[in-house]
Design a protein around this motif. Structure first.
Motif, PDB file in Angstrom:
ATOM      1  N   ILE A  33       0.835  -1.208   0.000  1.00 49.76           N
ATOM      2  CA  ILE A  33       0.000   0.000   0.000  1.00 49.76           C
ATOM      3  C   ILE A  33       0.867   1.254   0.000  1.00 49.76           C
ATOM      4  O   ILE A  33       0.612   2.213  -0.755  1.00 49.76           O
ATOM      5  N   LEU A  86       2.564   1.744  -3.431  1.00 53.72           N
ATOM      6  CA  LEU A  86       1.633   2.214  -4.452  1.00 53.72           C
ATOM      7  C   LEU A  86       1.292   3.699  -4.279  1.00 53.72           C
ATOM      8  O   LEU A  86       1.152   4.424  -5.266  1.00 53.72           O
ATOM      9  N   ALA A  87       1.152   4.139  -3.026  1.00 58.85           N
ATOM     10  CA  ALA A  87       0.769   5.530  -2.784  1.00 58.85           C
ATOM     11  C   ALA A  87       1.953   6.479  -2.849  1.00 58.85           C
ATOM     12  O   ALA A  87       1.876   7.539  -3.491  1.00 58.85           O
ATOM     13  N   GLU A  92      -4.713   2.011  -0.379  1.00 57.49           N
ATOM     14  CA  GLU A  92      -3.987   2.812  -1.374  1.00 57.49           C
ATOM     15  C   GLU A  92      -4.712   4.115  -1.645  1.00 57.49           C
ATOM     16  O   GLU A  92      -4.104   5.185  -1.710  1.00 57.49           O
ATOM     17  N   ASN A 118      -3.159   7.752  -1.159  1.00 63.33           N
ATOM     18  CA  ASN A 118      -2.812   8.545  -2.344  1.00 63.33           C
ATOM     19  C   ASN A 118      -3.663   9.798  -2.481  1.00 63.33           C
ATOM     20  O   ASN A 118      -3.265  10.751  -3.155  1.00 63.33           O
TER      21      ASN A 118
END
Length: 418
Positions: A88, A91-92, A153, A157
């Protein structure tokens, strides 16, 4: 009194529409509630109906978004979140900036934007909103791991994107126009300061929220009055936002994320929450549901149909590029992260993550907050609203087909590929 009655009538009308949509979705398990709501809002715009409710950046980012974010963080399965924390965060923290850079470069060619405008568009449009697909995940009984990964995520984000966006806007306002802003960011020193500023504002906001949330968590454990716990969570959700954003100059949304994660964390699973905790979570769930309902209808209704048609080619191209850029970040980063994970995320789950990256609430809020002096501001706003409509309607309505194609419509198989 007369001034409030039209507003109240509009809210009642929206909830009446939402009630009909909800009944329709209950009868058709292959429909996404959010997707249908946005489509109805778009129809309202085509018909020229005015709800009398105007979306604004402050309303979305400072009033409504903290409710959605706090509910999302406190509702996450903490143990599943810990198992997937590395993925996570990658991805962010890595994926979103990488996506902004990729889409920014593509935008200069595809749309003829200057690099700064293209980067601003990318930072605005790329934050994801999982609400439309998570409701379908519940209907199809998709495994917890995929749901937690996508929602975790998104929560991170959103905050990272707001920090990147704010830093780009500040660079534009401090420099001599778009060209000066790009030139200033192109030097090694300025680029390093840009990265440092994003890390400081984002990380600082999360840390502030985490401290507030953990202290509140310890206090809530001593309370037996569920209404007192409810009031404490409201203070924490918005107090952490205000403390970070106004008092300390760091990310308010990431502060709310940190506060929700730490306040919602507990040693046992959500099935063994105390009565006050369970009550509070249900109240926040309802509040987030109502806020999201209003937002989805208003996002569809706020689309200027004439501009949507005028820039239709740009909107369609942007929607395609957004999915492409998400694929170019998800597949390589997940593949690389899988090498250090004990339980790698299967490829079929990555397909769902790519297709399930919908872009609605935060992108619309950021688009509305673009300063008047930004070049191509009207075009960018139209494209962002267009991508929001296309993503939540088209991708949301096609998600059941994607779930079936990947085998996630079968509970036994979805759990076997957690």
């Amino acid at each position: 009194m007369r001034g409030i009655e039209p507003l109240l009538a509009s809210v009642v009308a929206i909830f009446a529409i939402a009630f009909v949509v909800r009944r329709l979705v209950d009868r058709r398990s292959d429909l996404s509630y959010a997707s249908v709501l946005v489509a109805v809002g778009l129809l309202v715009s085509v018909l020229g109906v005015d709800f009398g409710l105007e979306l604004s950046a402050d309303l979305i980012l400072a009033v409504l978004l903290p409710t959605i974010v706090f509910e999302g963080t406190t509702g996450l399965d903490v143990r599943e979140l810990r198992r997937n924390a590395v993925l996570i965060v990658v991805l962010a923290v890595v994926g979103l900036p990488l996506g902004v850079a990729l889409l920014g470069l593509l935008g200069t060619v595809a749309f003829g934007f200057s690099l700064l405008v293209a980067l601003l568009f990318a930072a605005v449009v790329l934050p994801t909103d999982p609400a439309a697909v998570l409701s379908l995940f519940e209907q199809f009984d998709v495994g917890d791991r995929l749901s937690v990964t996508i929602e975790g995520e998104s929560l991170l984000n959103d905050g990272v994107a707001i920090v990147v966006f704010s830093t780009l806007v500040a660079a534009f306002q401090q420099a001599d126009g778009a060209g000066g802003a790009v030139a200033s960011l192109a030097t090694a020193d300025e680029a390093a300061w840009f990265v440092f500023d994003v890390a400081l504002v984002g990380g600082g906001g999360f840390a502030v929220g985490a401290v507030v949330g953990y202290v509140a968590h310890l206090g809530a454990r001593r309370l037996r009055d569920r209404l007192a716990v409810m009031l404490l969570t409201v203070v924490v959700a918005y107090g952490s936002f205000l403390l970070a954003e106004w008092a300390l100059g760091v990310s308010g949304i990431l502060a709310t994320v940190g506060a929700g994660l730490l306040m919602g964390a507990h040693e046992q699973t959500h099935e063994h929450m105390s009565a006050p905790e369970s009550f509070v979570q249900q109240v926040w769930h309802v509040a987030a549901f109502l806020v999201s309902t209003v937002l989805y209808v208003l996002i569809g209704a706020a689309v200027d149909v004439a501009q949507f048609v005028q820039y239709g080619e740009f909107v369609v191209l942007a929607a395609v590029l957004v999915v492409l850029v998400r694929a170019l970040t998800i597949y390589p980063l997940v593949t690389a992260t899988n090498r250090v994970l004990e339980d790698p995320l299967p490829l079929r789950a990555q397909h769902i993550m790519v297709w399930g990256g919908l872009h609605t609430v935060v992108p619309v809020g950021l688009a509305l907050s673009l300063p008047p002096g930004v070049p191509e501001r009207e075009v960018v706003q139209t494209m962002v609203f267009g991508v929001a409509i296309v993503s939540v309607v088209a991708q949301g309505l096609l998600m059941p087909a994607v779930l079936r194609a990947t085998g996630y419509d079968r509970p036994d198989l979805s759990r076997s590929v957690r």
